[in-house]
Design a protein around this motif. Sequence first.
Motif, PDB file in Angstrom:
ATOM      1  N   ILE A  16     -32.099  28.547 100.580  1.00  0.00           N
ATOM      2  CA  ILE A  16     -31.466  28.016 101.567  1.00  0.00           C
ATOM      3  C   ILE A  16     -31.893  26.574 102.053  1.00  0.00           C
ATOM      4  O   ILE A  16     -30.987  25.972 102.638  1.00  0.00           O
ATOM      5  N   LYS A  17     -32.872  25.804 102.253  1.00  0.00           N
ATOM      6  CA  LYS A  17     -33.555  24.370 102.139  1.00  0.00           C
ATOM      7  C   LYS A  17     -31.862  23.326 102.151  1.00  0.00           C
ATOM      8  O   LYS A  17     -31.094  22.497 102.750  1.00  0.00           O
ATOM      9  N   GLN A  18     -31.373  23.849 100.934  1.00  0.00           N
ATOM     10  CA  GLN A  18     -30.326  22.675 100.110  1.00  0.00           C
ATOM     11  C   GLN A  18     -28.971  23.117 100.906  1.00  0.00           C
ATOM     12  O   GLN A  18     -28.348  22.355 100.858  1.00  0.00           O
ATOM     13  N   ALA A  19     -29.100  24.751 101.503  1.00  0.00           N
ATOM     14  CA  ALA A  19     -28.155  24.666 102.347  1.00  0.00           C
ATOM     15  C   ALA A  19     -27.759  24.508 103.640  1.00  0.00           C
ATOM     16  O   ALA A  19     -26.780  23.425 104.757  1.00  0.00           O
ATOM     17  N   PHE A  20     -29.390  24.105 103.795  1.00  0.00           N
ATOM     18  CA  PHE A  20     -29.459  23.378 105.314  1.00  0.00           C
ATOM     19  C   PHE A  20     -29.302  21.505 104.831  1.00  0.00           C
ATOM     20  O   PHE A  20     -28.576  21.054 105.989  1.00  0.00           O
ATOM     21  N   ALA A  21     -29.809  20.626 104.242  1.00  0.00           N
ATOM     22  CA  ALA A  21     -29.583  19.507 103.519  1.00  0.00           C
ATOM     23  C   ALA A  21     -27.571  19.381 103.665  1.00  0.00           C
ATOM     24  O   ALA A  21     -26.955  18.097 104.021  1.00  0.00           O
ATOM     25  N   GLN A  22     -27.279  20.518 102.499  1.00  0.00           N
ATOM     26  CA  GLN A  22     -25.821  20.309 102.727  1.00  0.00           C
ATOM     27  C   GLN A  22     -24.893  20.493 104.435  1.00  0.00           C
ATOM     28  O   GLN A  22     -23.852  19.876 104.729  1.00  0.00           O
ATOM     29  N   ARG A  23     -25.714  20.725 105.326  1.00  0.00           N
ATOM     30  CA  ARG A  23     -25.130  20.861 106.762  1.00  0.00           C
ATOM     31  C   ARG A  23     -25.374  19.371 107.035  1.00  0.00           C
ATOM     32  O   ARG A  23     -24.875  18.879 108.079  1.00  0.00           O
ATOM     33  N   GLN A  24     -26.913  18.844 106.719  1.00  0.00           N
ATOM     34  CA  GLN A  24     -26.820  17.868 107.803  1.00  0.00           C
ATOM     35  C   GLN A  24     -26.074  16.303 106.901  1.00  0.00           C
ATOM     36  O   GLN A  24     -25.537  16.301 107.871  1.00  0.00           O
ATOM     37  N   LYS A  25     -25.650  17.051 105.295  1.00  0.00           N
ATOM     38  CA  LYS A  25     -25.169  16.034 104.809  1.00  0.00           C
ATOM     39  C   LYS A  25     -23.148  15.957 105.839  1.00  0.00           C
ATOM     40  O   LYS A  25     -22.634  14.762 105.932  1.00  0.00           O
ATOM     41  N   SER A  26     -22.947  17.218 105.863  1.00  0.00           N
ATOM     42  CA  SER A  26     -21.582  17.023 107.556  1.00  0.00           C
ATOM     43  C   SER A  26     -21.960  17.110 108.525  1.00  0.00           C
ATOM     44  O   SER A  26     -20.786  16.207 109.023  1.00  0.00           O
ATOM     45  N   PHE A  27     -23.207  16.985 108.731  1.00  0.00           N
ATOM     46  CA  PHE A  27     -22.747  16.199 110.435  1.00  0.00           C
ATOM     47  C   PHE A  27     -22.720  14.768 110.012  1.00  0.00           C
ATOM     48  O   PHE A  27     -22.439  14.099 111.307  1.00  0.00           O
ATOM     49  N   HIS A  28     -23.495  13.633 109.052  1.00  0.00           N
ATOM     50  CA  HIS A  28     -23.590  12.931 108.983  1.00  0.00           C
ATOM     51  C   HIS A  28     -22.363  11.761 109.357  1.00  0.00           C
ATOM     52  O   HIS A  28     -21.772  11.247 109.455  1.00  0.00           O
ATOM     53  N   SER A  29     -21.586  12.801 107.869  1.00  0.00           N
ATOM     54  CA  SER A  29     -19.657  12.641 107.220  1.00  0.00           C
ATOM     55  C   SER A  29     -19.286  12.705 108.734  1.00  0.00           C
ATOM     56  O   SER A  29     -18.106  11.609 108.982  1.00  0.00           O
ATOM     57  N   TRP A  30     -19.264  13.622 109.616  1.00  0.00           N
ATOM     58  CA  TRP A  30     -18.542  14.064 111.138  1.00  0.00           C
ATOM     59  C   TRP A  30     -18.668  13.192 112.252  1.00  0.00           C
ATOM     60  O   TRP A  30     -18.338  11.852 112.622  1.00  0.00           O
ATOM     61  N   HIS A  31     -20.285  12.150 112.260  1.00  0.00           N
ATOM     62  CA  HIS A  31     -20.420  10.971 112.589  1.00  0.00           C
ATOM     63  C   HIS A  31     -20.118   9.705 112.108  1.00  0.00           C
ATOM     64  O   HIS A  31     -20.163   8.974 113.012  1.00  0.00           O
ATOM     65  N   SER A  32     -19.770   9.771 110.968  1.00  0.00           N
ATOM     66  CA  SER A  32     -19.605   8.876 110.370  1.00  0.00           C
ATOM     67  C   SER A  32     -17.519   8.448 110.562  1.00  0.00           C
ATOM     68  O   SER A  32     -17.268   7.328 110.852  1.00  0.00           O
ATOM     69  N   ALA A  33     -17.262   9.871 110.366  1.00  0.00           N
ATOM     70  CA  ALA A  33     -16.068   9.959 110.914  1.00  0.00           C
ATOM     71  C   ALA A  33     -14.971   9.461 112.247  1.00  0.00           C
ATOM     72  O   ALA A  33     -14.545   8.811 112.376  1.00  0.00           O
ATOM     73  N   GLU A  34     -16.476   9.572 113.247  1.00  0.00           N
ATOM     74  CA  GLU A  34     -15.793   9.539 114.297  1.00  0.00           C
ATOM     75  C   GLU A  34     -16.600   7.570 114.653  1.00  0.00           C
ATOM     76  O   GLU A  34     -15.441   7.153 115.323  1.00  0.00           O
ATOM     77  N   ALA A  35     -17.095   6.865 114.048  1.00  0.00           N
ATOM     78  CA  ALA A  35     -17.229   5.706 113.897  1.00  0.00           C
ATOM     79  C   ALA A  35     -16.172   5.123 113.295  1.00  0.00           C
ATOM     80  O   ALA A  35     -16.343   4.022 113.758  1.00  0.00           O
ATOM     81  N   GLU A  36     -15.898   5.444 112.348  1.00  0.00           N
ATOM     82  CA  GLU A  36     -14.612   5.139 111.609  1.00  0.00           C
ATOM     83  C   GLU A  36     -13.690   5.255 112.292  1.00  0.00           C
ATOM     84  O   GLU A  36     -12.858   3.761 112.621  1.00  0.00           O
ATOM     85  N   LEU A  37     -13.274   5.974 113.167  1.00  0.00           N
ATOM     86  CA  LEU A  37     -12.694   5.955 114.071  1.00  0.00           C
ATOM     87  C   LEU A  37     -12.508   5.315 115.031  1.00  0.00           C
ATOM     88  O   LEU A  37     -11.417   4.468 115.622  1.00  0.00           O
TER      89      LEU A  37
END
Length: 567
Positions: A405-426
């Motif tokens: 479950i903690k690994q799933a939480f880590a995947q969710r954190q990575k997707s959150f950072h990916s989302w904000h990185s995409a917003e910054a790039e945009l």
Amino acid sequence: MDAEDSPWGESAPKVNQPTPLSSISSPRSPAGKGPRTPRRVGAQATRLEAVDDSLGPLGPLGDNVPTIQEPDQPPKPPSKEQSLPGQNARQPPSTSSSMTKSMMDSVDLDDDSTSNSSRARYSRQGQPAPGALDGPRRQTQPSVSIEQAARPSFDITVGDPHKVGDLTSSHIVYQVRTKTSSKAYRQPEFTVSRRYRDFLWLYTSLHSSNPGVVVPPPPEKQAVGRFDSNFVESRRSALERMLNKTAAHPVLQHDADLKIFLESEAFNVDVKHREHREPGLGENKGMFSSIGFGSGGGSKFIEHDDWFHERRTYLDALENQLKALLKAIDTVVQQRKALAEAAGDFSASLHALSTVELSVSLSTPLEGLSDLQLRIRELYERQAQQDVLTLGITVDEYIRLIGSIKQAFAQRQKSFHSWHSAEAELSKRKSTQDKTLRSGKTQQDRLTQLQADVGDGERRCHQARLLFEDMGRLMRSELERFEREKVEDFKSGVETFLEGAIEAQKELIELWETFLMQLDADEDGEPFFRPPAISAAPAKPKEETAQGSSEESAQGAAATVTAEQEE
């Protein structure tokens, strides 16, 4: 009223002849209502047309309905018992009701043709048929939901662990037997051979291809004692639980990696082909990498959802408590093994003492007590292994599930950072486009390229946001599923643990009671069991040899043996 008179007034001789006025006023009629006879003829004709209507409220009456006689044929006159005085005026209604009752009694309600035609008539008139409403009411409620009934069933067993290979490459191989109702597999039953690293590959593949899903993990590695029988059995049970939980998962049971693991005969070859030749894995990895899923977040993640924050705190506390419980269970298991070892040492000492004891009355109970301690040692060893396989393996499994479950939480954190990185790039691409437009330079190619880059950035940002939101919803359902299964598994594990402890104590009490009955029987002079007497028989030559060594000791020993045998 004469016997030849018909209540319908259809008698041919009297209908054709005119009725004289003297007969109308004649007092021979019992009720004095003779003039109403002509009106009964007209009422009878109307009644026959109404009953013959096929669209009346009674519906079609079937083949068993008696045919109505034609008007030109006179009906059969009734008997005298039915023509009572005072009922001639009400004869048409009573006759109509009697005919209706006879027709209804003649209809067979169980006849299929009649029921079908009746339902057809009601459907034409827009009314529900009486029997049509009884069908759904008779159907029982389903025991399971439609979704559960549509899911394929899996019954997986992991057994027959055996050691293969030489000294340097030795490992344990398990036989994985699967019974399934899924149509995705070639056969309903099949068996394959798998080793421990194959289970690790399955877990890694499922975890990477299903982000946000809590994948049941395999047991951890152990470098020392991995060929011990108790360790092999506990690992086999843990691997079996892992596969059954994976196959029961509504998402993981349709994964292609699970199908390869359970069904493939050439497992290593199929894995290589899947990694190098199938484009599906490459497309999935490329999609995640394109939105920045594979890269770690640069800044520290701060959870803004209170629900996930509470669950993360709860999982940390639960993990600590389960680790403490597992440590206590290991201590109890070690104590049981120490008791078993102590019982074995005690049995060996008693056996050695019984061999040197000269008195049969003492050596026999000592030998019986030695055998009893051996059985107690086996009981303690079996109970220690049962504690590991019932409660210990459940606690260890959920500690590993919390890690998943903690690994799933880590995947969710990575997707959150990916989302904000995409917003910054945009935002960077939009600012570059705005600067180019404000510069006033007419660079159409440059503007077209910047517009395409902005569109691509918006698409990536949209995909990353959708992935983050989908993972959040998926993890909510996964954590709810985790809580339900945790309650069921711990309840079952604790019940099995308590039942095993009670049975072990009952068996221990029974052993001591049986030994006490043996001692009481020996004191009464009636041996409760024969084996100790047979083992004591070869001691007689030793006693006779001891009698020849000294005269005084020989006389005393012979007297003691003789007295015991007489008793």
